[in-house]
Design an enzyme around this catalytic site. Sequence first.
Site, short mmCIF file in Angstrom:
data_model
loop_
_atom_site.label_atom_id
_atom_site.label_comp_id
_atom_site.label_asym_id
_atom_site.label_seq_id
_atom_site.Cartn_x
_atom_site.Cartn_y
_atom_site.Cartn_z
N TYR A 92 -0.14 11.53 11.08
CA TYR A 92 -0.46 10.32 10.35
C TYR A 92 -0.80 9.15 11.27
CZ TYR A 92 1.98 12.78 6.52
OH TYR A 92 2.40 13.70 5.60
N SER B 39 2.38 5.02 -1.76
CA SER B 39 1.48 4.05 -2.37
C SER B 39 1.36 2.85 -1.44
CB SER B 39 2.01 3.59 -3.73
OG SER B 39 1.17 2.57 -4.27
#
Length: 289
Positions: free
Chosen positions: A63, A245
Amino acid sequence: MSTAASSSTHADALVPPRIPLADGGWLSTVSLGTWKLDHEAARAAVAASILAGYRQVDTAARYHNELGVGQGIRDAGLADGEVQVTTKVRGGDQGYEETLRAVESSRRILGLDRIDLCLVHWPLPRLDRYVDTWRALVRLREDGVVASIGVSNFSLEQIDRLEAETGVLPVVDQVELHPRLPQAALRAGLAGRGVVAQAWGPLGRGKGLLDAEPLVAAARAHGVTPAQVALRWLVEIGAPPVPKSGDPDRRLANLDVFGFALTPDEHAAIATLETGERAGKDPATDEEF
């Protein structure tokens, strides 16, 4: 299921219950996902989310945001041991020596004395290095560099091979799980081995799942959102989700799934959504490095 939260420095925080792991560690019932967040976005999201109640943060070398995750945890200012970090060994770092170096790099970038949970991110059967990667994680656990070790996207056969060749089972298998892909056989097999099935992609990655009538109807009945229904469903079937989110309000809502329970009829309706359709990659055929 108990809705009681564990103690928190912040009285208004929605702290989810902990799930015990086979090695004596724990996993949060709802973890914070950070996929697609860059360093600065991850730093801000992690700090705010911890203050809101999140106690497990999920990242990965793949990531490219471990620095921001570690900074966000320090920004939140909670006592040591209150917040856990999960990171993962990417495909390009598989292999024994490679994994030793990669995990030490992740530990330094995160700024941690010890990584709480480290996973093999993908099995990559074509490379056939996941057993050597696992051996390295076993050593790192024995050396105290990581507390708990697990896998992601592994099949039962691959997990059985890890145990057969090393004598050590993972405590977690993080796999794609949502109402379209409930993976009942995998979950049952993992449970029988004492491995927790943790759900990534729990909201179907924006591919229309949350518009499905069973989720919409249950949301209407309980005064919540379809996303909260999907997450609650995962909690109730024993597959703790890792929602992510970029929106603070949605992150808070994703955590707030312990004030209602789904009825048997709602579970039956949600079961009709099963198609076997994946929103992400298939670990049996796809590769990610």
